[in-house]
Motif scaffolding. Sequence first.
Motif, short mmCIF file in Angstrom:
data_model
loop_
_atom_site.label_atom_id
_atom_site.label_comp_id
_atom_site.label_asym_id
_atom_site.label_seq_id
_atom_site.Cartn_x
_atom_site.Cartn_y
_atom_site.Cartn_z
N LEU A 78 0.84 -1.21 0.00
CA LEU A 78 0.00 0.00 0.00
C LEU A 78 0.87 1.25 0.00
O LEU A 78 0.60 2.21 -0.72
N VAL A 79 1.92 1.22 0.82
CA VAL A 79 2.76 2.41 0.93
C VAL A 79 3.59 2.61 -0.33
O VAL A 79 3.63 3.69 -0.92
N MET A 80 4.25 1.54 -0.79
CA MET A 80 5.22 1.70 -1.87
C MET A 80 4.58 1.73 -3.25
O MET A 80 5.09 2.39 -4.15
N SER A 81 3.48 1.01 -3.45
CA SER A 81 2.87 1.00 -4.78
C SER A 81 1.70 1.96 -4.89
O SER A 81 1.55 2.66 -5.88
N ALA A 82 0.87 2.01 -3.84
CA ALA A 82 -0.33 2.85 -3.94
C ALA A 82 -0.12 4.22 -3.31
O ALA A 82 -0.99 5.08 -3.41
N GLY A 83 1.01 4.41 -2.65
CA GLY A 83 1.30 5.73 -2.09
C GLY A 83 0.43 6.10 -0.89
O GLY A 83 0.27 7.28 -0.57
N VAL A 84 -0.13 5.09 -0.25
CA VAL A 84 -0.95 5.35 0.93
C VAL A 84 -0.03 5.71 2.10
O VAL A 84 1.10 5.22 2.19
N SER A 85 -0.50 6.56 2.98
CA SER A 85 0.29 6.89 4.17
C SER A 85 0.44 5.65 5.06
O SER A 85 -0.48 4.85 5.19
N PHE A 86 1.62 5.53 5.68
CA PHE A 86 1.87 4.39 6.56
C PHE A 86 0.82 4.29 7.65
O PHE A 86 0.38 3.21 8.01
N TRP A 87 0.39 5.43 8.14
CA TRP A 87 -0.51 5.43 9.30
C TRP A 87 -1.91 4.96 8.94
O TRP A 87 -2.69 4.59 9.79
N LEU A 88 -2.22 4.98 7.65
CA LEU A 88 -3.47 4.37 7.19
C LEU A 88 -3.22 2.92 6.77
O LEU A 88 -4.04 2.03 7.03
N ALA A 89 -2.07 2.71 6.12
CA ALA A 89 -1.76 1.38 5.59
C ALA A 89 -1.54 0.37 6.72
O ALA A 89 -1.94 -0.79 6.61
#
Lengths: 334, 292
Positions: A78-89
Amino acid sequence: MTDRLRVPRVAGVVLLVALALALPVAVADRRFYAFIVGITFLHVLWTAGMNLLSGFTGLIPLMYAGLAGIGAYVTVNLVMSAGVSFWLAMPLGAVAAAVVGVVLGLPALRLRGFYFTLSSLVIQSALTLLFVYFPRFTQGDTGISQIPAPTVTLPGLGTAALTGVWFEETLAVAAMLAVLVVWRVTRSRWGAYLVAIREDDVLTEALGIDVTRFRVIAFFISSLLAGMGGAFYAHYVAFVSPRSFDVLTSLNIWLMVAFGGRGTIAGPIVGAVILAPIPYLLQDLYLYKDIIYGVLIVLVTVFLPAGVWGSLLPRLRARLGAAAPARVPGKEFV
Amino acid sequence: MDALLLIGLSVVTTGLITGAIFALVAAGVTIVYGAIWLPNAANGQFFMLGGLLVWSLVTGWGMSPLLAAALVVAASVPFALVLEKGLIRYFYDVPDRNIVYLVVTLGLAQIFAGIFSSTYGRWTDNYSLPAAWPGIVMIGPFPFPKTRLLVLSIALGLLAGLFVFLRLHRVGRALRAVFQNREAAALRGVNVRGIYRFAFVLGTLVVFAGGTLFAMAYSFDLTAAWSMAIVAFAIMIVGGPGSVLGSVVIGLVFGFTQAIVSVFANPTIATFSYLVAMLVILLVKPSGLFTR
């Protein structure tokens, strides 16, 4: 709980919390030791989740590391491919681990003792195979490297990466939260049900308590903590491979719980603090980590089934003049 | 047509050899579990130990593979006796000993895995032996290495011997009596602890034999230990814990599955199917398919 134990217990907890928060600052200049401290906090978190199952429910979940792996891989992707924030991922990864844990574990939860453990071993092996043979999400045995540190946005101060001592402090807080959750759960009515299930599930069922339901709840919380730990692990170490989450990892987390003392709150912390740093502290002995842990598994099972803390606790209580100690599991193994 | 025949023959021979070795290891595991209630999670490491020791004797000392294999299998007897004396016997009277044993043997497996990766793992990552019986035989158009023929015959011979022993010999029958009912066997004058010890030694010996045979037939690496452990457990659970017949039948089925799957796809899919089969059996009929 008697009053006479209250003061030493509160004092102990305050001291421990202060120590946990101070330690990362104290070793902040020496990254190597700071990293070991961080890894130890991670293991405190993991052992808390494992303890909820293996200590309080009597089920040994050997797929624990696999669930941590799911948490890690979901979060990292989620973080590396979708660019989601870690705190959500990270919560999403943890929930994914918990859901997978419950879905896979649900049928197995009907089994007891050896057959549960065996099916959890099977599930762990299947998860490891999946991690290795679905390189799209895991990059197979090569592993995923250069996982970015989580970023924090503070109002007025801008965005910064969570690194160094701040990451260790975050892990300390996460570990404390995990222990707090397990403590709350086990001191509640639920916790009493879980212990009742561990001691005699047939009798518990006969008393009108829905054994499967409470096992599922325990399983959900435990898997949630596993996945959360996996997500933190990935972003803290910045590298994950299927080997980080194989059956030996599960076994070693179990060892830390059993070494410290199953079914106690402090025991797993003791186990994690003593055992988690070993492979890092003894750099030259890194290769022998498996041998050391394996020998400890055998020794603990043969000589110290109640664990270090679990053996100490009754004596401690007696010395403080507390009431008859609660039954500590271990004598009869599960 | 010729290509099909070749593939068919390759599947049959590979399936037979893999199946026979699977069956042998699973029989060793199931004998120990049936008698003592000891699910030996270290069976894969014992299997590996057998193979690696033969490899050492052959490549290091220039011994002939067959002699080395015989020595290693013989050495498994004192190995098992020491282990029984030093560790295994402490849990004979624990009621839930199968789970204690699972954890202890997982610990043992980790010890051996650590030893192997810090010794053998540093030397090389692929172990292969020279042919024990050089040359090939032609089965129609299909060239079959004589060594593998030898391995297949030894494996089948050992399985047959095991069967005869368990059915006809006095000790074998006592062993089966303990499988079926410990208390009744004890009442009939069977020395149950003696049988436990014997079962552990016999089971370990059979697993070692499987490892040495596998090492003679195929080249291998250290990961084979864990997969063998899981496959042996899967065979034991599907075939029924304590049932040697079950492990032979299911062992052959799994061996053929592996051989067939390997033709079309990654052999991992075969491993996956064993895991699923085992899980299903655990949930539906934990006593396995071949127990009465």
